[in-house]
Design a protein around this motif. Structure first.
Motif, PDB file in Angstrom:
ATOM      1  N   LEU A   1       0.877  -1.736  -0.193  1.00 11.11           N
ATOM      2  CA  LEU A   1      -0.196   0.044  -0.041  1.00 11.11           C
ATOM      3  C   LEU A   1       1.806   1.373   0.185  1.00 11.11           C
ATOM      4  CD1 LEU A   1      -2.400  -0.641   2.162  1.00 11.11           C
ATOM      5  CD2 LEU A   1      -3.047  -1.195   0.165  1.00 11.11           C
ATOM      6  N   GLY A   2       0.342   2.293  -1.151  1.00 10.02           N
ATOM      7  CA  GLY A   2       1.083   3.178  -0.832  1.00 10.02           C
ATOM      8  C   GLY A   2       2.520   3.400  -1.432  1.00 10.02           C
ATOM      9  N   GLU A   3       2.176   2.369  -2.149  1.00 10.97           N
ATOM     10  CA  GLU A   3       3.677   1.944  -2.914  1.00 10.97           C
ATOM     11  C   GLU A   3       2.569   1.546  -4.577  1.00 10.97           C
ATOM     12  OE1 GLU A   3       7.457   0.240  -1.842  1.00 10.97           O
ATOM     13  OE2 GLU A   3       7.433   1.527  -0.278  1.00 10.97           O
ATOM     14  N   GLU A   4       2.596   0.452  -4.784  1.00  9.34           N
ATOM     15  CA  GLU A   4       2.167  -0.290  -5.472  1.00  9.34           C
ATOM     16  C   GLU A   4       0.608  -0.286  -6.529  1.00  9.34           C
ATOM     17  OE1 GLU A   4       4.552  -4.175  -5.744  1.00  9.34           O
ATOM     18  OE2 GLU A   4       3.685  -4.489  -4.124  1.00  9.34           O
ATOM     19  N   ILE A   5       0.177   0.116  -5.283  1.00 13.18           N
ATOM     20  CA  ILE A   5      -1.328   0.856  -5.015  1.00 13.18           C
ATOM     21  C   ILE A   5      -1.923   1.170  -3.798  1.00 13.18           C
ATOM     22  CG2 ILE A   5      -2.236  -1.994  -6.032  1.00 13.18           C
ATOM     23  CD1 ILE A   5      -3.748  -1.460  -2.811  1.00 13.18           C
ATOM     24  N   GLY A   6      -2.463   2.251  -3.967  1.00  7.20           N
ATOM     25  CA  GLY A   6      -3.160   3.664  -3.101  1.00  7.20           C
ATOM     26  C   GLY A   6      -4.378   3.510  -2.517  1.00  7.20           C
ATOM     27  N   ILE A   7      -4.944   3.033  -1.588  1.00 13.49           N
ATOM     28  CA  ILE A   7      -5.871   3.811  -0.486  1.00 13.49           C
ATOM     29  C   ILE A   7      -6.378   5.476  -0.506  1.00 13.49           C
ATOM     30  CG2 ILE A   7      -7.806   2.675   0.592  1.00 13.49           C
ATOM     31  CD1 ILE A   7      -6.409   0.398   0.483  1.00 13.49           C
ATOM     32  N   LEU A   8      -7.113   5.071  -0.699  1.00 16.01           N
ATOM     33  CA  LEU A   8      -8.471   6.826  -0.457  1.00 16.01           C
ATOM     34  C   LEU A   8      -9.640   6.608   0.625  1.00 16.01           C
ATOM     35  CD1 LEU A   8      -7.037   9.563   0.326  1.00 16.01           C
ATOM     36  CD2 LEU A   8      -8.076  10.174  -2.113  1.00 16.01           C
ATOM     37  N   SER A   9      -9.633   6.812   1.450  1.00 20.54           N
ATOM     38  CA  SER A   9     -11.792   6.246   1.891  1.00 20.54           C
ATOM     39  C   SER A   9     -11.631   7.206   2.599  1.00 20.54           C
ATOM     40  CB  SER A   9     -11.365   5.284   3.424  1.00 20.54           C
ATOM     41  OG  SER A   9     -12.027   5.062   4.025  1.00 20.54           O
ATOM     42  N   TYR A  10     -13.169   7.713   2.326  1.00 19.14           N
ATOM     43  CA  TYR A  10     -13.568   8.326   2.675  1.00 19.14           C
ATOM     44  C   TYR A  10     -14.581   8.396   4.569  1.00 19.14           C
ATOM     45  CZ  TYR A  10     -15.636  11.593  -0.459  1.00 19.14           C
ATOM     46  OH  TYR A  10     -15.547  12.570  -1.656  1.00 19.14           O
ATOM     47  N   ASN A  11     -14.300   9.542   5.037  1.00 14.87           N
ATOM     48  CA  ASN A  11     -15.114   9.769   6.057  1.00 14.87           C
ATOM     49  C   ASN A  11     -13.335   8.895   7.858  1.00 14.87           C
ATOM     50  OD1 ASN A  11     -17.261  10.564   5.619  1.00 14.87           O
ATOM     51  ND2 ASN A  11     -17.865   8.775   4.802  1.00 14.87           N
ATOM     52  N   GLU A  12     -13.217   9.860   7.987  1.00 20.24           N
ATOM     53  CA  GLU A  12     -12.506   9.161   9.216  1.00 20.24           C
ATOM     54  C   GLU A  12     -13.740   8.816  10.197  1.00 20.24           C
ATOM     55  OE1 GLU A  12      -8.788   9.651  11.350  1.00 20.24           O
ATOM     56  OE2 GLU A  12      -8.902   9.027   9.308  1.00 20.24           O
ATOM     57  N   THR A  13     -12.450   7.377  10.438  1.00 20.25           N
ATOM     58  CA  THR A  13     -12.668   6.205  11.521  1.00 20.25           C
ATOM     59  C   THR A  13     -11.511   6.704  12.422  1.00 20.25           C
ATOM     60  OG1 THR A  13     -12.678   4.717  10.618  1.00 20.25           O
ATOM     61  CG2 THR A  13     -14.801   6.263  10.793  1.00 20.25           C
ATOM     62  N   PRO A  14     -11.701   5.769  13.920  1.00 17.96           N
ATOM     63  CA  PRO A  14     -10.707   5.649  14.523  1.00 17.96           C
ATOM     64  C   PRO A  14      -9.692   4.136  14.179  1.00 17.96           C
ATOM     65  CG  PRO A  14     -12.209   6.097  15.797  1.00 17.96           C
ATOM     66  CD  PRO A  14     -12.808   6.261  14.467  1.00 17.96           C
ATOM     67  N   PHE A  15     -10.229   3.426  13.803  1.00 17.72           N
ATOM     68  CA  PHE A  15      -9.555   2.382  12.810  1.00 17.72           C
ATOM     69  C   PHE A  15      -8.643   2.560  12.204  1.00 17.72           C
ATOM     70  CE2 PHE A  15     -12.928   1.311   9.770  1.00 17.72           C
ATOM     71  CZ  PHE A  15     -12.155   0.883   8.848  1.00 17.72           C
ATOM     72  N   LYS A  16      -8.930   3.449  10.842  1.00 18.40           N
ATOM     73  CA  LYS A  16      -8.243   3.643  10.205  1.00 18.40           C
ATOM     74  C   LYS A  16      -7.029   4.184  10.777  1.00 18.40           C
ATOM     75  CE  LYS A  16     -12.245   4.342   6.731  1.00 18.40           C
ATOM     76  NZ  LYS A  16     -13.298   5.224   6.722  1.00 18.40           N
ATOM     77  N   ARG A  17      -7.065   4.933  11.723  1.00 16.59           N
ATOM     78  CA  ARG A  17      -5.419   5.172  12.032  1.00 16.59           C
ATOM     79  C   ARG A  17      -4.573   4.113  12.296  1.00 16.59           C
ATOM     80  NH1 ARG A  17      -7.638   8.767  16.953  1.00 16.59           N
ATOM     81  NH2 ARG A  17      -9.119   9.888  15.478  1.00 16.59           N
ATOM     82  N   VAL A  18      -4.867   3.132  12.295  1.00 18.20           N
ATOM     83  CA  VAL A  18      -4.337   1.425  12.865  1.00 18.20           C
ATOM     84  C   VAL A  18      -4.332   0.714  11.580  1.00 18.20           C
ATOM     85  CG1 VAL A  18      -4.297   2.012  15.301  1.00 18.20           C
ATOM     86  CG2 VAL A  18      -5.645   1.004  13.675  1.00 18.20           C
ATOM     87  N   ILE A  19      -5.156   0.694  10.920  1.00 22.55           N
ATOM     88  CA  ILE A  19      -4.898  -0.924   9.969  1.00 22.55           C
ATOM     89  C   ILE A  19      -3.987  -0.760   8.568  1.00 22.55           C
ATOM     90  CG2 ILE A  19      -7.196   0.745   8.493  1.00 22.55           C
ATOM     91  CD1 ILE A  19      -8.474  -2.120   7.879  1.00 22.55           C
ATOM     92  N   SER A  20      -3.889  -1.960   8.647  1.00 22.81           N
ATOM     93  CA  SER A  20      -2.481  -2.181   7.292  1.00 22.81           C
ATOM     94  C   SER A  20      -2.005  -0.457   7.732  1.00 22.81           C
ATOM     95  CB  SER A  20      -3.263  -1.565   6.283  1.00 22.81           C
ATOM     96  OG  SER A  20      -4.259  -3.034   5.915  1.00 22.81           O
ATOM     97  N   GLY A  21      -0.864   0.072   9.264  1.00 25.60           N
ATOM     98  CA  GLY A  21      -0.177   0.921   9.189  1.00 25.60           C
ATOM     99  C   GLY A  21      -0.896   2.370   8.288  1.00 25.60           C
ATOM    100  N   GLY A  22      -2.332   2.390   8.574  1.00 20.78           N
ATOM    101  CA  GLY A  22      -2.444   3.432   8.231  1.00 20.78           C
ATOM    102  C   GLY A  22      -3.128   3.999   7.237  1.00 20.78           C
ATOM    103  N   ILE A  23      -4.598   4.084   6.888  1.00 19.76           N
ATOM    104  CA  ILE A  23      -5.765   4.117   5.998  1.00 19.76           C
ATOM    105  C   ILE A  23      -5.553   5.708   5.474  1.00 19.76           C
ATOM    106  CG2 ILE A  23      -7.645   4.473   4.419  1.00 19.76           C
ATOM    107  CD1 ILE A  23      -5.865   1.484   4.982  1.00 19.76           C
ATOM    108  N   SER A  24      -5.075   6.447   4.273  1.00 17.94           N
ATOM    109  CA  SER A  24      -5.173   7.872   3.901  1.00 17.94           C
ATOM    110  C   SER A  24      -7.099   7.728   3.663  1.00 17.94           C
ATOM    111  CB  SER A  24      -4.229   7.782   2.828  1.00 17.94           C
ATOM    112  OG  SER A  24      -3.513   8.476   2.922  1.00 17.94           O
TER     113      SER A  24
END
Length: 359
Positions: A299-322
């Protein structure tokens, strides 16, 4: 427009108030015959709002029953009923042969708020708690859910019309839902989160500008996004803000000459390298994270993820989801402020890009 000059008035205690020149305008009354709210309630609300906004004050005389009835083509009974209820509440006093006067400027009552969400989730929960905290002891809230079901929406609106001091509605974006809101008092009904284009010209609005919010956030993150060859927006067809998000993405893609596509789901397809996945749904987020791990994609190199709506678990899942997200906590605080201070405005809630490893 009608004016009345009063040089000396006697209040209900038979004491003389200071000599004043009072210019009183009928225009402070807001009567809308197309609304389902009873006319007498609209008159009561207009008088109370005018007192709260200091358009009229203690000892001021109101227009006569006949004057109001003639101005707005109303039944005299409706005006009488409004004035008599205001008198029973201690707001007005009638002086025989003279008319009705403001006898108290203390119109403050506890706010009793009808709050209608589509559903409860982590970010709406944050909004709700911040709203309750901002409202404090000045009011209470009853919360309902329509689950994007128009029949449920209709039932909740009709059953609760006239039972609350304010109505906060996360709407369904249809003309039928728009018509149903006529059962509620317009200046006491607040539209939140979605519906900028359809509702903000008619009601106080606090929410997102999906098209321009996304467009600005993608520009802000271009230094990270430019390494991808395409952006794939995955959003279920039932999402009511899909048009705004897609339009914002298209405008950005045209300027940056980057390929884009829109899908309602990922299906059984493999994730593609050099692709940024823009996700509106957290279930899809979990699915893509699991597929990325299975395909051994970084993630962040070969593919990217940008997710709608900030939630606490996105801070920690897979090193952090933008994420791209409005501030739901702030939305709750601002909503409480709008209700307490009676702000009838259109407010676009702050929206930001939060950079993490996945971008």
């Amino acid at each position: 427009m009608s004016y009345m000059n009063i040089k000396k008035i006697t209040n209900f205690t038979n004491q003389y108030l200071p000599v004043v020149i009072l210019r009183f305008m009928l225009d402070f009354l807001e009567i809308d015959a197309t609304q389902k709210e009873p006319i007498y309630r609209q008159i009561m609300s207009s008088v109370s709002s005018a007192i709260e906004d200091k358009q009229i004050g203690l000892g001021d005389q109101l227009p006569s029953v006949n004057e109001i009835a003639n101005k707005f083509s109303l039944s005299r009974d409706s005006v009488f009923k409004a004035f008599n209820e205001l008198r029973a509440n201690g707001i007005l006093e009638s002086v025989p042969g003279k008319g009705y006067y403001v006898s108290s400027v203390n119109t403050s009552t506890k706010h009793k708020v009808f709050l209608l969400f589509n559903e409860m989730n982590a970010f709406k929960e944050e909004m709700y708690y911040q709203f309750m905290d901002g409202l404090g002891e000045s009011g209470s809230v009853d919360i309902y859910y329509h689950h994007s079901n128009l029949k449920v929406f209709e039932t909740l609106i009709k059953e609760n019309a006239g039972s609350y001091t304010e109505y906060v509605v996360m709407p369904i974006i249809t003309e039928r839902a728009r018509a149903l809101l006529n059962y509620l008092p317009r200046r006491k009904t607040y539209i939140i989160d979605i519906g900028l284009e359809m509702f903000s010209g008619e009601y106080p609005f606090l929410g997102q500008d999906f098209e321009n919010d996304l467009y600005r956030s993608l520009h802000e993150g271009w230094d990270l996004i430019q390494k991808y060859e395409r952006i794939e927006l995955i959003i279920a067809e039932e999402y009511q803000f899909i048009t705004g998000i897609w339009n914002g993405l298209k405008k950005f893609a045209e300027e940056k000459e980057i390929s884009i596509c829109l899908k309602s789901s990922l299906g059984n397809n493999f994730l593609e390298k050099k692709t940024l996945y823009l996700l509106a749904d957290d279930k899809c987020l979990v699915d893509i994270v699991e597929r990325a791990e299975a395909q051994k994609l970084v993630l962040g190199e070969e593919i990217g993820i940008l997710s709608y709506n900030e939630t606490p678990f996105k801070r920690v899942i897979s090193g952090g989801i933008s994420t791209v997200s409005t501030d739901f906590g702030l939305m709750g605080k601002t909503l409480a402020e709008m209700i307490i201070e009676r702000k009838y405005e259109k407010i676009i809630n702050p929206f930001k890009l939060i950079r993490r490893k996945s971008l």
